[in-house]
Design a protein around this motif. Structure first.
Motif, PDB file in Angstrom:
ATOM      1  N   GLU A  61      20.902   8.584  -0.515  1.00 13.15           N
ATOM      2  CA  GLU A  61      20.985   9.219   0.807  1.00 13.15           C
ATOM      3  C   GLU A  61      19.602   9.517   1.357  1.00 13.15           C
ATOM      4  OE1 GLU A  61      23.494  12.601   0.118  1.00 13.15           O
ATOM      5  OE2 GLU A  61      25.291  11.355  -0.135  1.00 13.15           O
ATOM      6  N   PHE A  62      18.709   9.987   0.502  1.00 11.10           N
ATOM      7  CA  PHE A  62      17.354  10.303   0.937  1.00 11.10           C
ATOM      8  C   PHE A  62      16.611   9.056   1.416  1.00 11.10           C
ATOM      9  CE2 PHE A  62      12.823  10.550  -0.045  1.00 11.10           C
ATOM     10  CZ  PHE A  62      12.455  11.561   0.825  1.00 11.10           C
ATOM     11  N   ILE A  63      16.646   7.973   0.627  1.00 14.50           N
ATOM     12  CA  ILE A  63      15.885   6.783   1.037  1.00 14.50           C
ATOM     13  C   ILE A  63      16.480   6.134   2.286  1.00 14.50           C
ATOM     14  CG2 ILE A  63      14.986   6.357  -1.280  1.00 14.50           C
ATOM     15  CD1 ILE A  63      16.920   3.880  -1.309  1.00 14.50           C
TER      16      ILE A  63
ATOM     17  N   VAL B 231      10.261   5.787  -7.692  1.00 13.02           N
ATOM     18  CA  VAL B 231      11.029   7.028  -7.825  1.00 13.02           C
ATOM     19  C   VAL B 231      10.779   7.625  -9.207  1.00 13.02           C
ATOM     20  CG1 VAL B 231      13.358   7.983  -7.960  1.00 13.02           C
ATOM     21  CG2 VAL B 231      12.873   6.172  -6.322  1.00 13.02           C
ATOM     22  N   GLN B 232      10.604   8.956  -9.255  1.00 17.09           N
ATOM     23  CA  GLN B 232      10.514   9.686 -10.520  1.00 17.09           C
ATOM     24  C   GLN B 232      11.329  10.964 -10.388  1.00 17.09           C
ATOM     25  OE1 GLN B 232       6.369   9.881 -12.267  1.00 17.09           O
ATOM     26  NE2 GLN B 232       5.901   9.295 -10.164  1.00 17.09           N
ATOM     27  N   VAL B 233      12.039  11.345 -11.465  1.00 20.33           N
ATOM     28  CA  VAL B 233      12.849  12.565 -11.445  1.00 20.33           C
ATOM     29  C   VAL B 233      12.696  13.275 -12.791  1.00 20.33           C
ATOM     30  CG1 VAL B 233      15.146  13.555 -11.132  1.00 20.33           C
ATOM     31  CG2 VAL B 233      14.564  11.411  -9.980  1.00 20.33           C
ATOM     32  N   ILE B 234      12.594  14.612 -12.750  1.00 16.45           N
ATOM     33  CA  ILE B 234      12.680  15.436 -13.949  1.00 16.45           C
ATOM     34  C   ILE B 234      13.645  16.572 -13.662  1.00 16.45           C
ATOM     35  CG2 ILE B 234      10.386  14.868 -14.832  1.00 16.45           C
ATOM     36  CD1 ILE B 234       9.419  17.569 -13.700  1.00 16.45           C
ATOM     37  N   GLY B 235      14.164  17.194 -14.720  1.00 13.95           N
ATOM     38  CA  GLY B 235      15.068  18.312 -14.515  1.00 13.95           C
ATOM     39  C   GLY B 235      16.114  18.412 -15.593  1.00 13.95           C
ATOM     40  N   ALA B 236      17.318  18.814 -15.201  1.00 13.01           N
ATOM     41  CA  ALA B 236      18.423  18.990 -16.135  1.00 13.01           C
ATOM     42  C   ALA B 236      19.726  18.619 -15.441  1.00 13.01           C
ATOM     43  CB  ALA B 236      18.474  20.433 -16.625  1.00 13.01           C
ATOM     44  N   VAL B 237      20.704  18.214 -16.261  1.00 15.19           N
ATOM     45  CA  VAL B 237      22.006  17.814 -15.731  1.00 15.19           C
ATOM     46  C   VAL B 237      23.118  18.529 -16.491  1.00 15.19           C
ATOM     47  CG1 VAL B 237      21.148  15.551 -15.017  1.00 15.19           C
ATOM     48  CG2 VAL B 237      22.245  15.794 -17.253  1.00 15.19           C
ATOM     49  N   SER B 238      24.262  18.646 -15.835  1.00 16.75           N
ATOM     50  CA  SER B 238      25.444  19.174 -16.516  1.00 16.75           C
ATOM     51  C   SER B 238      26.338  18.040 -17.015  1.00 16.75           C
ATOM     52  CB  SER B 238      26.231  20.104 -15.587  1.00 16.75           C
ATOM     53  OG  SER B 238      26.567  19.442 -14.395  1.00 16.75           O
TER      54      SER B 238
ATOM     55  N   LYS C  93       0.851  -1.186   0.000  1.00 17.84           N
ATOM     56  CA  LYS C  93       0.000   0.000   0.000  1.00 17.84           C
ATOM     57  C   LYS C  93       0.884   1.232   0.000  1.00 17.84           C
ATOM     58  CE  LYS C  93      -1.961   0.879   3.874  1.00 17.84           C
ATOM     59  NZ  LYS C  93      -2.765   0.893   5.074  1.00 17.84           N
ATOM     60  N   THR C  94       0.599   2.187  -0.924  1.00 17.79           N
ATOM     61  CA  THR C  94       1.327   3.443  -0.937  1.00 17.79           C
ATOM     62  C   THR C  94       0.938   4.233   0.305  1.00 17.79           C
ATOM     63  OG1 THR C  94       1.325   3.481  -3.334  1.00 17.79           O
ATOM     64  CG2 THR C  94       1.782   5.552  -2.239  1.00 17.79           C
ATOM     65  N   THR C  95       1.948   4.618   1.082  1.00 15.48           N
ATOM     66  CA  THR C  95       1.641   5.301   2.342  1.00 15.48           C
ATOM     67  C   THR C  95       2.109   6.745   2.349  1.00 15.48           C
ATOM     68  OG1 THR C  95       3.679   4.401   3.267  1.00 15.48           O
ATOM     69  CG2 THR C  95       1.644   3.194   3.725  1.00 15.48           C
ATOM     70  N   ARG C  96       3.366   6.976   2.110  1.00 17.79           N
ATOM     71  CA  ARG C  96       3.896   8.341   2.121  1.00 17.79           C
ATOM     72  C   ARG C  96       4.374   8.711   0.726  1.00 17.79           C
ATOM     73  NH1 ARG C  96       8.319   8.357   6.816  1.00 17.79           N
ATOM     74  NH2 ARG C  96       8.866   6.423   5.791  1.00 17.79           N
ATOM     75  N   THR C  97       4.175   9.980   0.382  1.00 10.54           N
ATOM     76  CA  THR C  97       4.688  10.515  -0.876  1.00 10.54           C
ATOM     77  C   THR C  97       5.545  11.722  -0.549  1.00 10.54           C
ATOM     78  OG1 THR C  97       2.729   9.767  -2.077  1.00 10.54           O
ATOM     79  CG2 THR C  97       4.071  11.465  -3.135  1.00 10.54           C
ATOM     80  N   TYR C  98       6.755  11.736  -1.099  1.00 12.61           N
ATOM     81  CA  TYR C  98       7.697  12.837  -0.880  1.00 12.61           C
ATOM     82  C   TYR C  98       7.920  13.557  -2.200  1.00 12.61           C
ATOM     83  CZ  TYR C  98       8.987  10.178   3.319  1.00 12.61           C
ATOM     84  OH  TYR C  98       8.974   9.499   4.501  1.00 12.61           O
ATOM     85  N   LEU C  99       7.967  14.872  -2.150  1.00 12.54           N
ATOM     86  CA  LEU C  99       8.334  15.691  -3.285  1.00 12.54           C
ATOM     87  C   LEU C  99       9.516  16.528  -2.859  1.00 12.54           C
ATOM     88  CD1 LEU C  99       5.042  15.384  -3.279  1.00 12.54           C
ATOM     89  CD2 LEU C  99       5.264  16.869  -5.254  1.00 12.54           C
ATOM     90  N   GLY C 100      10.528  16.628  -3.712  1.00  8.17           N
ATOM     91  CA  GLY C 100      11.699  17.376  -3.306  1.00  8.17           C
ATOM     92  C   GLY C 100      12.493  17.915  -4.475  1.00  8.17           C
ATOM     93  N   ARG C 101      13.453  18.752  -4.140  1.00  7.58           N
ATOM     94  CA  ARG C 101      14.361  19.329  -5.120  1.00  7.58           C
ATOM     95  C   ARG C 101      15.775  18.955  -4.712  1.00  7.58           C
ATOM     96  NH1 ARG C 101      15.571  25.629  -5.403  1.00  7.58           N
ATOM     97  NH2 ARG C 101      17.246  24.961  -4.053  1.00  7.58           N
ATOM     98  N   MET C 102      16.569  18.559  -5.697  1.00  7.86           N
ATOM     99  CA  MET C 102      17.958  18.191  -5.427  1.00  7.86           C
ATOM    100  C   MET C 102      18.845  19.423  -5.521  1.00  7.86           C
ATOM    101  SD  MET C 102      18.310  14.593  -7.313  1.00  7.86           S
ATOM    102  CE  MET C 102      17.295  13.234  -6.769  1.00  7.86           C
TER     103      MET C 102
ATOM    104  N   PHE D  62      12.098  15.639  -7.621  1.00  5.92           N
ATOM    105  CA  PHE D  62      11.804  14.215  -7.535  1.00  5.92           C
ATOM    106  C   PHE D  62      10.523  13.957  -6.767  1.00  5.92           C
ATOM    107  CE2 PHE D  62      14.285  15.027  -3.717  1.00  5.92           C
ATOM    108  CZ  PHE D  62      13.623  14.302  -2.740  1.00  5.92           C
ATOM    109  N   ILE D  63       9.961  12.796  -7.040  1.00  9.50           N
ATOM    110  CA  ILE D  63       8.828  12.260  -6.281  1.00  9.50           C
ATOM    111  C   ILE D  63       9.211  10.842  -5.878  1.00  9.50           C
ATOM    112  CG2 ILE D  63       6.407  11.549  -6.321  1.00  9.50           C
ATOM    113  CD1 ILE D  63       5.944  13.678  -8.498  1.00  9.50           C
TER     114      ILE D  63
END
Length: 141
Positions: free
Chosen positions: A28-30, A40-47, A7-16, A117-118
């Motif tokens: 580190e987060f988990i 886990v899902q991530v969107i954004g940009a990388v160098s 069962k999905t219990t907690r949902t976290y949203l964050g910025r790296m 990320f979510i």
């Protein structure tokens, strides 16, 4: 086929953080939140992007690194247990300024420019990864 139910219990949203390593930041987060199973899902940009391609013939990863600005078109993965510890397994797809895409297994060395990320935690189950001699991979038992 193996099925795990939870069962999905907690949902976290964050910025790296800018300049952080994407995979290390997720790990580190988990660990800090003691998330043993989830999505886990991530969107954004990388160098810089780093990803692996698994050779089914040789049963080993070939690591690819791209030292250029790219978007994270998508990054999706799961969290389960490996050797009794939470483990992130994710795949990532990058796109460059020409619209070319590159992707594979997310590895250390992907450097965040900006990323959100979510993480959705799943309780009541925690698949365990064990070595599979047929594929040479650590898969859910």
């Amino acid at each position: 086929m193996r099925i795990f139910e939870g069962k999905t219990t907690r949902t976290y949203l964050g910025r790296m953080d800018h300049g952080s390593d994407l995979l290390k930041s997720l790990e580190e987060f988990i660990m800090r939140e003691d998330i043993r199973c989830g999505k886990v899902q991530v969107i954004g940009a990388v160098s810089r992007g780093a990803f692996g391609f698994y050779s089914q013939k040789n049963k080993e990863y070939r690591i690819c690194q791209l030292d250029k600005e790219m978007e994270i078109a998508t990054c999706i993965g799961n969290i389960s247990l490996k050797d009794g510890k939470p483990f992130v397994h994710a795949h990532i797809l990058f796109s460059d300024e020409e619209g070319r895409t590159y992707g594979g297994h997310l590895t250390e060395g992907t450097i965040v420019f900006a990323a959100e990320f979510i993480v959705e935690e799943v309780e009541d189950t925690a698949p365990n990864r064990v070595f599979d001699s047929v594929t040479g991979l650590f898969l859910w038992e």
